[in-house]
Design a protein around this motif. Sequence first.
Motif, PDB file in Angstrom:
ATOM      1  N   GLY A 124      10.649  -0.581  -1.445  1.00 20.14           N
ATOM      2  CA  GLY A 124       9.687   0.512  -1.276  1.00 20.14           C
ATOM      3  C   GLY A 124      10.358   1.822  -0.928  1.00 20.14           C
ATOM      4  N   ALA A 125      11.363   1.771  -0.067  1.00 21.28           N
ATOM      5  CA  ALA A 125      12.082   2.983   0.316  1.00 21.28           C
ATOM      6  C   ALA A 125      12.848   3.560  -0.875  1.00 21.28           C
ATOM      7  CB  ALA A 125      13.037   2.693   1.471  1.00 21.28           C
ATOM      8  N   VAL A 126      13.486   2.703  -1.636  1.00 20.51           N
ATOM      9  CA  VAL A 126      14.198   3.181  -2.831  1.00 20.51           C
ATOM     10  C   VAL A 126      13.203   3.801  -3.805  1.00 20.51           C
ATOM     11  CG1 VAL A 126      15.545   2.457  -4.847  1.00 20.51           C
ATOM     12  CG2 VAL A 126      16.160   1.628  -2.566  1.00 20.51           C
ATOM     13  N   TRP A 127      12.043   3.180  -3.966  1.00 21.09           N
ATOM     14  CA  TRP A 127      11.006   3.718  -4.849  1.00 21.09           C
ATOM     15  C   TRP A 127      10.561   5.108  -4.375  1.00 21.09           C
ATOM     16  CZ3 TRP A 127       9.235   3.364  -9.478  1.00 21.09           C
ATOM     17  CH2 TRP A 127       7.956   3.808  -9.809  1.00 21.09           C
ATOM     18  N   ALA A 128      10.316   5.252  -3.073  1.00 19.30           N
ATOM     19  CA  ALA A 128       9.896   6.554  -2.543  1.00 19.30           C
ATOM     20  C   ALA A 128      10.978   7.603  -2.768  1.00 19.30           C
ATOM     21  CB  ALA A 128       9.556   6.434  -1.054  1.00 19.30           C
ATOM     22  N   GLN A 129      12.235   7.209  -2.620  1.00 21.80           N
ATOM     23  CA  GLN A 129      13.336   8.135  -2.878  1.00 21.80           C
ATOM     24  C   GLN A 129      13.349   8.557  -4.344  1.00 21.80           C
ATOM     25  OE1 GLN A 129      17.135   6.959  -1.273  1.00 21.80           O
ATOM     26  NE2 GLN A 129      18.243   8.132  -2.804  1.00 21.80           N
ATOM     27  N   VAL A 130      13.125   7.611  -5.248  1.00 25.15           N
ATOM     28  CA  VAL A 130      13.083   7.920  -6.678  1.00 25.15           C
ATOM     29  C   VAL A 130      11.918   8.862  -6.982  1.00 25.15           C
ATOM     30  CG1 VAL A 130      12.642   6.913  -8.974  1.00 25.15           C
ATOM     31  CG2 VAL A 130      14.294   5.846  -7.426  1.00 25.15           C
TER      32      VAL A 130
ATOM     33  N   PHE B 219       0.830  -1.204   0.000  1.00 21.02           N
ATOM     34  CA  PHE B 219       0.000   0.000   0.000  1.00 21.02           C
ATOM     35  C   PHE B 219       0.867   1.258   0.000  1.00 21.02           C
ATOM     36  CE2 PHE B 219      -1.804   3.388   2.661  1.00 21.02           C
ATOM     37  CZ  PHE B 219      -2.857   3.776   1.833  1.00 21.02           C
ATOM     38  N   LEU B 220       1.892   1.279   0.845  1.00 23.96           N
ATOM     39  CA  LEU B 220       2.774   2.443   0.912  1.00 23.96           C
ATOM     40  C   LEU B 220       3.538   2.641  -0.388  1.00 23.96           C
ATOM     41  CD1 LEU B 220       4.110   2.060   4.556  1.00 23.96           C
ATOM     42  CD2 LEU B 220       2.455   3.750   3.713  1.00 23.96           C
ATOM     43  N   PHE B 221       3.940   1.538  -1.008  1.00 21.79           N
ATOM     44  CA  PHE B 221       4.617   1.608  -2.306  1.00 21.79           C
ATOM     45  C   PHE B 221       3.721   2.312  -3.320  1.00 21.79           C
ATOM     46  CE2 PHE B 221       5.594  -0.043  -6.508  1.00 21.79           C
ATOM     47  CZ  PHE B 221       6.980   0.012  -6.557  1.00 21.79           C
ATOM     48  N   GLU B 222       2.468   1.910  -3.389  1.00 18.19           N
ATOM     49  CA  GLU B 222       1.513   2.521  -4.321  1.00 18.19           C
ATOM     50  C   GLU B 222       1.224   3.978  -3.947  1.00 18.19           C
ATOM     51  OE1 GLU B 222       0.296   1.102  -7.076  1.00 18.19           O
ATOM     52  OE2 GLU B 222       1.364  -0.763  -6.675  1.00 18.19           O
ATOM     53  N   LEU B 223       1.137   4.227  -2.666  1.00 17.73           N
ATOM     54  CA  LEU B 223       0.787   5.561  -2.187  1.00 17.73           C
ATOM     55  C   LEU B 223       1.811   6.613  -2.589  1.00 17.73           C
ATOM     56  CD1 LEU B 223      -1.118   7.307  -0.427  1.00 17.73           C
ATOM     57  CD2 LEU B 223       0.298   6.657   1.549  1.00 17.73           C
ATOM     58  N   THR B 224       3.070   6.241  -2.681  1.00 14.26           N
ATOM     59  CA  THR B 224       4.107   7.246  -2.954  1.00 14.26           C
ATOM     60  C   THR B 224       3.838   8.022  -4.236  1.00 14.26           C
ATOM     61  OG1 THR B 224       5.535   5.587  -3.986  1.00 14.26           O
ATOM     62  CG2 THR B 224       5.947   6.088  -1.682  1.00 14.26           C
ATOM     63  N   PHE B 225       3.471   7.335  -5.313  1.00 13.06           N
ATOM     64  CA  PHE B 225       3.205   8.061  -6.560  1.00 13.06           C
ATOM     65  C   PHE B 225       1.945   8.899  -6.437  1.00 13.06           C
ATOM     66  CE2 PHE B 225       1.243   8.731 -10.657  1.00 13.06           C
ATOM     67  CZ  PHE B 225       2.257   9.444 -11.288  1.00 13.06           C
TER      68      PHE B 225
ATOM     69  N   TYR C 162       8.624   7.412   2.856  1.00 10.00           N
ATOM     70  CA  TYR C 162       9.994   6.899   2.823  1.00 10.00           C
ATOM     71  C   TYR C 162      10.460   6.535   4.235  1.00 10.00           C
ATOM     72  CZ  TYR C 162      15.082   6.990   2.632  1.00 10.00           C
ATOM     73  OH  TYR C 162      16.413   6.668   2.776  1.00 10.00           O
ATOM     74  N   LEU C 163      10.249   7.435   5.181  1.00  7.47           N
ATOM     75  CA  LEU C 163      10.702   7.182   6.556  1.00  7.47           C
ATOM     76  C   LEU C 163      10.011   5.963   7.163  1.00  7.47           C
ATOM     77  CD1 LEU C 163      10.942  10.832   7.913  1.00  7.47           C
ATOM     78  CD2 LEU C 163      12.830   9.284   7.289  1.00  7.47           C
ATOM     79  N   ILE C 164       8.728   5.800   6.879  1.00  6.89           N
ATOM     80  CA  ILE C 164       8.003   4.631   7.392  1.00  6.89           C
ATOM     81  C   ILE C 164       8.580   3.354   6.777  1.00  6.89           C
ATOM     82  CG2 ILE C 164       5.768   3.449   7.386  1.00  6.89           C
ATOM     83  CD1 ILE C 164       4.501   6.324   7.418  1.00  6.89           C
ATOM     84  N   LEU C 165       8.848   3.399   5.473  1.00  6.30           N
ATOM     85  CA  LEU C 165       9.364   2.217   4.792  1.00  6.30           C
ATOM     86  C   LEU C 165      10.804   1.897   5.187  1.00  6.30           C
ATOM     87  CD1 LEU C 165       7.875   2.849   1.248  1.00  6.30           C
ATOM     88  CD2 LEU C 165       7.346   0.902   2.741  1.00  6.30           C
ATOM     89  N   VAL C 166      11.611   2.919   5.387  1.00  2.28           N
ATOM     90  CA  VAL C 166      13.033   2.692   5.626  1.00  2.28           C
ATOM     91  C   VAL C 166      13.333   2.303   7.073  1.00  2.28           C
ATOM     92  CG1 VAL C 166      13.923   4.991   6.242  1.00  2.28           C
ATOM     93  CG2 VAL C 166      15.263   3.497   4.764  1.00  2.28           C
ATOM     94  N   ALA C 167      12.475   2.680   8.000  1.00  2.86           N
ATOM     95  CA  ALA C 167      12.757   2.419   9.422  1.00  2.86           C
ATOM     96  C   ALA C 167      13.101   0.958   9.701  1.00  2.86           C
ATOM     97  CB  ALA C 167      11.590   2.896  10.289  1.00  2.86           C
ATOM     98  N   PRO C 168      12.335  -0.010   9.200  1.00  2.00           N
ATOM     99  CA  PRO C 168      12.667  -1.411   9.510  1.00  2.00           C
ATOM    100  C   PRO C 168      13.935  -1.924   8.836  1.00  2.00           C
ATOM    101  CG  PRO C 168      10.390  -1.216   8.732  1.00  2.00           C
ATOM    102  CD  PRO C 168      11.054   0.090   8.501  1.00  2.00           C
ATOM    103  N   VAL C 169      14.394  -1.237   7.791  1.00  2.00           N
ATOM    104  CA  VAL C 169      15.580  -1.724   7.059  1.00  2.00           C
ATOM    105  C   VAL C 169      16.743  -0.740   7.160  1.00  2.00           C
ATOM    106  CG1 VAL C 169      14.271  -3.185   5.466  1.00  2.00           C
ATOM    107  CG2 VAL C 169      14.722  -0.789   4.865  1.00  2.00           C
ATOM    108  N   LEU C 170      16.716   0.096   8.184  1.00  2.00           N
ATOM    109  CA  LEU C 170      17.776   1.106   8.332  1.00  2.00           C
ATOM    110  C   LEU C 170      19.169   0.489   8.413  1.00  2.00           C
ATOM    111  CD1 LEU C 170      17.918   4.111   8.225  1.00  2.00           C
ATOM    112  CD2 LEU C 170      17.616   4.183  10.687  1.00  2.00           C
ATOM    113  N   PRO C 171      19.373  -0.608   9.137  1.00  2.00           N
ATOM    114  CA  PRO C 171      20.726  -1.201   9.148  1.00  2.00           C
ATOM    115  C   PRO C 171      21.171  -1.651   7.743  1.00  2.00           C
ATOM    116  CG  PRO C 171      19.421  -2.092  10.950  1.00  2.00           C
ATOM    117  CD  PRO C 171      18.481  -1.289  10.084  1.00  2.00           C
TER     118      PRO C 171
END
Length: 142
Positions: free
Chosen positions: A80-86, A4-10, A46-55
């Motif tokens: 998803g985080a990379v997508w939001a960054q793009v 859902f978050l992936f789709e939401l970014t666009f 992006y922040l929501i998506l990246v938080a779990p994969v920050l390491p």
Amino acid sequence: MTGFLFELTFFLAAPVWLLMIFAPGRSVTDRVAASPLTVLPVLAVYLILVAPVLPELWTAVSSPDIDTFRDLTALANGAGAVWAQVIAWDLLLGQWIYRESRRLSLSPFLTGPLLVLTILLSPFALLLFLPIRALRQPHALS
């Protein structure tokens, strides 16, 4: 949730794109395109998506290699985080192209397709726009 978050970014960026492509020159469009704050909703996702994969993200950016980056993007939140960054980058680049096109009085019939290309393949759009910009202002280097 990640899907859902992936789709939401666009969809968060879409209103800005629609204004720049279909309502160029309107005062609201010019104000919106001039603001870097348009990316804040996308960056919140992006922040929501990246938080779990920050390491994993830190490993990928602090010691970059293709395998580490592949490992990051193999994770749903990483991709998803990379997508939001793009999406955020493309939007900021599109806003710059829009503002430069307005400043140079380029036709919306040229700018509109360039903006669509920016949404889809921003590096190609930039490679097309920079020579157009240079031709319109040959004396400027910046």
